[in-house]
Scaffold this active site. Sequence first.
Site, PDB file in Angstrom:
ATOM      1  N   TYR A 198      -0.731   0.487  28.540  1.00 53.73           N
ATOM      2  CA  TYR A 198       0.090   0.111  27.384  1.00 53.73           C
ATOM      3  C   TYR A 198       0.255   1.281  26.419  1.00 53.73           C
ATOM      4  O   TYR A 198       1.374   1.622  26.017  1.00 53.73           O
ATOM      5  CB  TYR A 198      -0.512  -1.085  26.643  1.00 53.73           C
ATOM      6  CG  TYR A 198       0.116  -1.255  25.286  1.00 53.73           C
ATOM      7  CD1 TYR A 198       1.353  -1.881  25.155  1.00 53.73           C
ATOM      8  CD2 TYR A 198      -0.497  -0.740  24.145  1.00 53.73           C
ATOM      9  CE1 TYR A 198       1.960  -1.997  23.917  1.00 53.73           C
ATOM     10  CE2 TYR A 198       0.102  -0.849  22.906  1.00 53.73           C
ATOM     11  CZ  TYR A 198       1.339  -1.478  22.796  1.00 53.73           C
ATOM     12  OH  TYR A 198       1.941  -1.573  21.574  1.00 53.73           O
ATOM     13  N   GLU A 232      -1.191   3.628  17.555  1.00 51.91           N
ATOM     14  CA  GLU A 232      -1.404   2.722  18.682  1.00 51.91           C
ATOM     15  C   GLU A 232      -2.882   2.406  18.876  1.00 51.91           C
ATOM     16  O   GLU A 232      -3.250   1.268  19.190  1.00 51.91           O
ATOM     17  CB  GLU A 232      -0.811   3.317  19.963  1.00 51.91           C
ATOM     18  CG  GLU A 232       0.701   3.358  19.987  1.00 51.91           C
ATOM     19  CD  GLU A 232       1.336   1.995  19.866  1.00 51.91           C
ATOM     20  OE1 GLU A 232       0.736   1.006  20.356  1.00 51.91           O
ATOM     21  OE2 GLU A 232       2.418   1.900  19.264  1.00 51.91           O
ATOM     22  N   ASP A 286       2.127  -5.890  26.455  1.00 54.76           N
ATOM     23  CA  ASP A 286       0.969  -6.349  25.694  1.00 54.76           C
ATOM     24  C   ASP A 286       1.099  -7.855  25.483  1.00 54.76           C
ATOM     25  O   ASP A 286       1.935  -8.514  26.104  1.00 54.76           O
ATOM     26  CB  ASP A 286       0.852  -5.592  24.370  1.00 54.76           C
ATOM     27  CG  ASP A 286       1.962  -5.962  23.383  1.00 54.76           C
ATOM     28  OD1 ASP A 286       2.948  -6.615  23.794  1.00 54.76           O
ATOM     29  OD2 ASP A 286       1.841  -5.604  22.200  1.00 54.76           O
TER      30      ASP A 286
END
Length: 359
Positions: free
Chosen positions: A121, A40, A139
């Site tokens: 997020y 991520e 996102d």
Amino acid sequence: MPNQPTIHPFTSTLLTWYRTNGRDLPWRHTTAPYPIWLSEVILQQTRISQGIAYWERFMSRFPTVESLAGAEEDEVLRLWQGLGYYSRARNLHAAAKQIVKQGYFPDTLSGLLQLKGVGEYTAAAIASFAFHQPAAVVDGNVYRVLSRYFGIEAPIDTPSGKSTFKHLAQSMLSHRDPSSYNQGIMDFGALVCTPGIPSCTECPLHESCEAYRGGIVHLLPVKSRKAKTRKRHLIYIYVNEEGKSAWRKRPTGDIWAGLWEPLLVEGDTLPPLEGILHPLRMGVRHLLTHQEIIADFYLLEATEGFPLPEGYQWIAEDKLIQYGHSRLVGMLLEAVADYVSFHVPCPILEDVHDNEASQ
């Protein structure tokens, strides 16, 4: 895990689509939080195709959060070289130290949000992918898919707009399979409901999509303002004196903090320099998120005893490969290697050139 009494047709269609069309990515074969978190962070502002190679290199060099926490920052930045947004690498390193210090990887949204560099997020992604928590990710892909499907014209860059989409995303989330839903909506935005020319006629949701039915797909999502771009003129001078070069580590508070660079002059005027100056490339345009940089590259054959400016140090040319630097500096090294290889063969700089070309 709480059950949803009903599931929205949008969600069920998305899950069905994902089961057949979801991307096969290496970090999706595990629920371990460390590799998921690493993916991520790498994929922020990075294309999947580029990010996979970096993720594999990081996992090979730092297979555990403990090994990452124990690394030197320079090594982490060097491994990150070419990805840009280097604060991500520094935050990743700092967060790894936090995790090791507390003795476990946090498994709640609140705990994940305490990690350096982890925002809403990333916390939701880790929580849902690794710990099956019902936390919806939001996102760019999610904004785009939801705004088009539901026909929402609220600007995504305002507090009220962000709140609207956050609550909508959470209401659409599958509590039974939050991981598949989150990964599905991101893949759907990347593969079908794309920014440029979306595949509307092939979209399984197009018949109920408000934007498609109203002919406003190209107008959504809405942004209320455009960030200003700062323009800068940088002059980079590769100073060479008998097999060594003058470099410094960039200070904090500016772009590329912690990375290494040769002699830099910001502005339009070259200072007096002792030696023979060779122009290499002029007007090199390099775009960052909020900055437009125009750079000029020079090679200086310095006279013996060249005075080092404050903050700089001599580094042997055969050691430069060990120092992390920005892509713009990489372009300078390529220019130096091209010049030197044409005029005087230099295996050391040719090695630098080959490494930059492989980034």
